[in-house]
Design a protein around this motif. Structure first.
Motif, PDB file in Angstrom:
ATOM      1  N   SER A 109       0.796  -1.117  -0.006  1.00 11.90           N
ATOM      2  CA  SER A 109       0.107  -0.097  -0.110  1.00 11.90           C
ATOM      3  C   SER A 109       0.677   1.203  -0.189  1.00 11.90           C
ATOM      4  O   SER A 109       0.501   2.360   0.428  1.00 11.90           O
TER       5      SER A 109
ATOM      6  N   PRO B 258      -0.218   3.341  -5.508  1.00  8.49           N
ATOM      7  CA  PRO B 258      -1.579   2.940  -6.024  1.00  8.49           C
ATOM      8  C   PRO B 258      -1.666   1.301  -6.340  1.00  8.49           C
ATOM      9  O   PRO B 258      -1.089   0.756  -6.970  1.00  8.49           O
ATOM     10  N   SER B 259      -2.989   0.850  -5.782  1.00  7.32           N
ATOM     11  CA  SER B 259      -3.349  -0.533  -5.997  1.00  7.32           C
ATOM     12  C   SER B 259      -3.196  -0.840  -7.539  1.00  7.32           C
ATOM     13  O   SER B 259      -3.010  -2.050  -7.887  1.00  7.32           O
TER      14      SER B 259
END
Length: 534
Positions: free
Chosen positions: A365, A368-369
């Motif tokens: 995390s 960005p995912s």
């Protein structure tokens, strides 16, 4: 698929006598094999991992920028410096191996730093590692353009940068086993070429060319230890230290094999073999290579890449200089072709390592995912983001390729040294946590002899090299550009750490709270597995 053991220290246990409860659980790194998964596939075989560090590390450091070391310090300083840094690399690889075999992770070095030190430290480590390899990508693509100028000196380097970038980017979007096979073949070519060059240098030295027998002529004149920036003993020491900095860049990719551990099958077998083999192979190629090189090329040769700022052609590779000076026809063209394979292989590896680092940051995390999204086990958005940095190499449009190459070498060197610091600091925290929690070193499947002491000594010298890497910018007249290029990496590293710690309000992982018991592989378990006990 493999299994890990979970060690649950008894709350009443002491450091001298720790009870260990074993819980065997299946590893889940390969679950979710459909589109949209967020896990990598263990598609790299032992031979892929074993040759990976050679394929990625042997490139511009030995084949082109070693000419800089030779021109600044002379053959004696260069040989000692490469041997010295080789020992540091062994210590780093051994420390990394202890952690990686005990707790295999697919989050890269930043994952270990987050788990064992501080999430902010993990973020700084991951960002620094990502930045290092995208800079190296530009460096190797620049080197490919320098090589092509040997044949086509009037074609702008940017043309070759874009052309070769397309090739390596396509390879990285293919399934990882194809990447592994590509790098395995490249490593085989590199091995044959380097061995051939070493033999050729010895043949030239012993009189197998029009120059006659050279022997140790160049060690006597201009001398084994060349003066750099200052006269007498001070200049010779500065020449030696310049070689140490250059050798650090040359060895810089050796630790990148650690990035493959998350995609390596049977890590308790693969990792120790890869670490052991990597050091001896790299030491043979680098130390043996620079020794042979110092026999046949004079440190005062004006075609070495640092001897004149005008040097841009592939003839700046000291090995090609040796062949050209010996009067051997055709062979320089063949060697240049091999050099091109070398640097393109390194560029290919740079994208792989940078993308897996970004993938690891996303899994923690820190990024960005989107960057942990995978398709057919390839982190496609991470690969795309890493590949985009090839545009840095287009600085050659407005600046000489040799100048840009030098800047990129300096920047990537400092970033790489900071990565070594991260590995060593994380390892020392790991060992302290084990002692505090009463977990004995005997449970580790892989251990290095006197490893903790070696790690501390290596950390001291690595920090020293970092602090003195830009010494040339202070001698005679302050050079602001050289200063910035050599030290901006430190500023960025501190910025990543401080900013994340301030924004997320993270705390250092306490030694008592440190998680060194989840998803691990113990020596006892490996022994049971080898006996066929599940």
């Amino acid at each position: 698929m493999f299994f890990e053991k979970k060690i649950n220290p008894s709350p009443h246990s002491s450091p001298a006598n720790n009870d260990i409860d074993i819980e065997v659980a299946p590893h889940t790194a390969n679950t979710n094999n459909g589109d949209g998964q967020t896990s990598l596939k263990r598609g790299l075989k032992s031979r892929h991992v074993g040759m990976f560090s050679i394929a990625g590390a042997i490139g511009t450091g030995l084949l082109i920028s070693s000419g800089t070391a030779l021109s600044r310090g002379g053959p004696g300083s260069m040989l000692i410096a490469y041997s010295f840094v080789g020992v540091l690399v062994l210590n780093i690889m051994s420390a990394l191996g202890e952690m990686a075999v005990f707790m295999p992770m697919d989050k890269g070095f930043g994952g270990y730093a987050s788990r064992l030190v501080d999430p902010a430290f993990g973020f700084a480590t991951g960002m620094n590692y990502f930045l290092k390899y995208v800079v190296l990508l530009a460096n190797n693509l620049t080197a490919s353009g320098i090589i092509m100028q040997y044949w086509l000196p009037n074609v702008n380097v940017a043309v070759w940068v874009v052309s070769f970038a397309v090739v390596v980017i396509i390879i990285n979007f293919m399934p990882v086993q194809y990447f592994g096979e590509t790098e395995f073949v490249a490593a085989c070519i590199k091995t044959v070429t380097i061995v051939g060059l070493m033999i050729l240098c010895l043949v030239i030295d012993l009189g197998g060319s029009s120059q006659g027998r050279i022997g140790f002529r160049y060690w006597n004149h201009p001398g084994a230890f060349k003066e750099y920036l200052e006269p007498d003993s001070t200049g010779r020491f500065l020449g030696f230290w310049a070689c140490v900095t250059n050798a650090s860049f040359a060895y810089m990719g050796s630790e990148m094999v650690g990035m493959t551990f998350g995609e390596a099958s049977q890590p308790w077998k693969t990792i120790p073999k890869a670490i052991s083999a990597t050091f001896w192979r790299i030491t043979f190629f680098y130390v043996g290579g620079v020794f042979c090189l110092g026999l046949v090329v004079s440190s005062s040769n004006d075609r070495l890449i640092d001897a004149t700022k005008a040097s841009t052609g592939a003839g700046a590779s000291p090995f090609v200089v040796a062949i050209m000076d010996s009067g051997i026809a055709v062979l320089p063209h063949i060697i240049n072709g091999c050099l091109l394979v070398f640097v393109l292989s390194a560029a290919n590896t740079d994208i792989y390592v940078a993308s897996r680092t970004l993938y690891g940051l996303a899994k923690d995390s820190y990024a960005p995912s989107l960057f942990k999204f995978t398709k057919r086990s390839i982190p496609i958005f991470s690969v795309a983001a890493a590949a985009a940095f090839f545009l840095l190499a287009l600085l050659n449009i407005n600046s000489g390729s040799a100048v840009v190459f030098g800047y990129l070498v300096s920047l990537s060197t400092i970033l790489g040294l900071l990565n070594w610091v991260s590995i060593l600091v994380t390892y020392l925290f790991f060992q302290k946590g084990m002692r505090v929690q009463g977990i004995r070193r005997e449970v580790l499947p892989f251990t290095g002899h006197l490893q903790v002491t070696r790690a501390r000594i290596t950390l001291f010298f690595t920090v020293l090299i970092i602090l003195t890497s830009g010494f040339s910018s202070f001698v005679h007249k302050f050079d602001p550009i050289t200063f910035v290029v050599n030290y901006v990496g430190i500023v960025l590293y501190v910025f990543w750490f401080v900013s994340y710690k301030f924004i997320r309000q993270t705390k250092f992982v306490g030694f008592c709270e440190m998680d060194i018991t989840t998803n691990i592989v113990t020596k006892q378990y490996v022994e049971e597995l080898e006996r066929g006990i599940s």
